[in-house]
Write a protein that holds these residues in place. Structure first.
Motif, PDB file in Angstrom:
ATOM      1  N   LEU A 129      -2.402   5.773   8.812  1.00 25.79           N
ATOM      2  CA  LEU A 129      -2.189   4.934   7.955  1.00 25.79           C
ATOM      3  C   LEU A 129      -3.548   4.181   7.723  1.00 25.79           C
ATOM      4  O   LEU A 129      -4.288   4.009   8.629  1.00 25.79           O
ATOM      5  CB  LEU A 129      -1.164   3.892   7.922  1.00 25.79           C
ATOM      6  N   PRO A 130      -3.698   3.378   6.473  1.00 24.13           N
ATOM      7  CA  PRO A 130      -4.987   2.736   6.488  1.00 24.13           C
ATOM      8  C   PRO A 130      -4.861   1.202   7.228  1.00 24.13           C
ATOM      9  O   PRO A 130      -3.820   0.668   7.106  1.00 24.13           O
ATOM     10  CB  PRO A 130      -4.989   2.183   4.715  1.00 24.13           C
ATOM     11  N   CYS A 131      -5.697   1.281   8.351  1.00 20.27           N
ATOM     12  CA  CYS A 131      -5.302   0.147   9.020  1.00 20.27           C
ATOM     13  C   CYS A 131      -6.841  -0.206   9.795  1.00 20.27           C
ATOM     14  O   CYS A 131      -7.794   0.928  10.041  1.00 20.27           O
ATOM     15  CB  CYS A 131      -4.464   0.240  10.337  1.00 20.27           C
ATOM     16  N   GLN A 132      -7.030  -1.312  10.312  1.00 15.71           N
ATOM     17  CA  GLN A 132      -8.114  -1.580  11.396  1.00 15.71           C
ATOM     18  C   GLN A 132      -7.473  -1.278  12.841  1.00 15.71           C
ATOM     19  O   GLN A 132      -6.861  -1.922  13.180  1.00 15.71           O
ATOM     20  CB  GLN A 132      -8.555  -3.070  11.466  1.00 15.71           C
ATOM     21  N   ILE A 141       0.806  -1.127   0.083  1.00 14.79           N
ATOM     22  CA  ILE A 141      -0.011   0.077   0.060  1.00 14.79           C
ATOM     23  C   ILE A 141       0.885   1.275  -0.129  1.00 14.79           C
ATOM     24  O   ILE A 141       1.777   1.435   0.910  1.00 14.79           O
ATOM     25  CB  ILE A 141      -0.792  -0.042   1.122  1.00 14.79           C
ATOM     26  N   HIS A 142       0.755   2.085  -1.112  1.00 17.11           N
ATOM     27  CA  HIS A 142       1.306   3.318  -1.111  1.00 17.11           C
ATOM     28  C   HIS A 142       0.542   4.309  -0.737  1.00 17.11           C
ATOM     29  O   HIS A 142      -0.607   4.500  -1.192  1.00 17.11           O
ATOM     30  CB  HIS A 142       2.099   3.763  -2.397  1.00 17.11           C
ATOM     31  N   PRO A 164       9.123  -5.652  -6.226  1.00 20.76           N
ATOM     32  CA  PRO A 164       9.390  -5.534  -7.531  1.00 20.76           C
ATOM     33  C   PRO A 164       8.809  -4.325  -8.291  1.00 20.76           C
ATOM     34  O   PRO A 164       9.321  -3.686  -8.953  1.00 20.76           O
ATOM     35  CB  PRO A 164       8.613  -6.642  -8.355  1.00 20.76           C
ATOM     36  N   ASP A 165       7.760  -3.777  -7.711  1.00 20.90           N
ATOM     37  CA  ASP A 165       7.277  -2.531  -8.420  1.00 20.90           C
ATOM     38  C   ASP A 165       7.558  -1.399  -7.400  1.00 20.90           C
ATOM     39  O   ASP A 165       6.923  -0.287  -7.886  1.00 20.90           O
ATOM     40  CB  ASP A 165       5.586  -2.691  -8.217  1.00 20.90           C
ATOM     41  N   PHE A 166       8.453  -1.196  -6.826  1.00 18.97           N
ATOM     42  CA  PHE A 166       8.992  -0.328  -5.942  1.00 18.97           C
ATOM     43  C   PHE A 166       9.478   0.947  -7.170  1.00 18.97           C
ATOM     44  O   PHE A 166      10.367   0.531  -7.972  1.00 18.97           O
ATOM     45  CB  PHE A 166      10.170  -0.707  -5.054  1.00 18.97           C
ATOM     46  N   ASP A 167       9.141   2.226  -7.087  1.00 20.36           N
ATOM     47  CA  ASP A 167       9.782   3.034  -7.902  1.00 20.36           C
ATOM     48  C   ASP A 167       9.823   4.430  -6.959  1.00 20.36           C
ATOM     49  O   ASP A 167       9.187   5.282  -6.565  1.00 20.36           O
ATOM     50  CB  ASP A 167       8.390   3.570  -8.903  1.00 20.36           C
TER      51      ASP A 167
END
Length: 182
Positions: free
Chosen positions: A47-50, A7-8, A86-89
């Motif tokens: 942050l998005p969380c429960q 999650i970004h 792998p999708d880290f930019d």
């Protein structure tokens, strides 16, 4: 079955979990300071969380800060060569970061499941002193030696606690002393 979710996200400086100190409120009086206080239910603003003690999670974090600052978390620091997703930019992540001063990137992992109220971040002009191979104290440079003295017996306390209970499960026992205005 287990799976990993990346999650970004960005939060606002008005997040109720974020505590901002002006330079005048720090020991050094030069740089600002930021820390989080997620109890009792403020993690949800960060942050998005429960946001309940019943739900526990592990996490990884990549945080960029101005180059003069140090970032700490309630997690283990990852080695610099740690494999990024792998999708880290990094360029995409750094789009909204203060580029005029440059940035430092800090990476963390929390392998033990924790409730959201234990997620903590601190960013400021910080120095540290090792008290043992697994204990370090952090504080502003003008306070770190006094803090190291005050907590110099921490390793002994941990060793005694381990004799009474079980081996310490969190690997590191780092302490952070906040600025005097806290």
């Amino acid at each position: 079955d287990y799976f990993r979710v990346h999650i970004h996200y960005h939060t606002t400086p008005k997040s109720s979990a974020l505590q901002w100190l002006y330079p005048s409120q720090t020991n050094g009086k030069v740089k600002p300071y930021m820390f989080t206080q997620c109890q009792p239910i403020h993690a949800r603003s960060l942050l998005p969380c429960q946001d309940t003690p019943m739900v526990k999670v592990t996490y990884d974090a990549i945080i960029s800060v101005p180059n003069w600052a140090t970032c700490l978390m309630s997690a283990l620091s990852k080695p610099q060569d740690y494999n990024k997703p792998p999708d880290f930019d990094m360029e995409k992540i750094n789009d909204n970061i203060l580029k005029e001063d440059g940035v430092k990137i800090f990476e963390f992992t929390q392998p033990n499941p924790i409730p959201s109220y234990l997620m903590a971040i601190a960013v400021g002009e910080l120095s540290s002193r090792d008290l043992s191979p697994r204990v370090k104290v952090w504080s502003e440079p003008g306070m770190v030696d006094e803090a190291a003295h005050d907590f110099s017996q921490t390793e002994e306390f941990l060793a005694e606690a381990e004799k009474l209970t079980c081996p310490y499960q969190w690997i590191r026992y780092d302490l952070l002393c906040l600025p005097p205005s806290f």
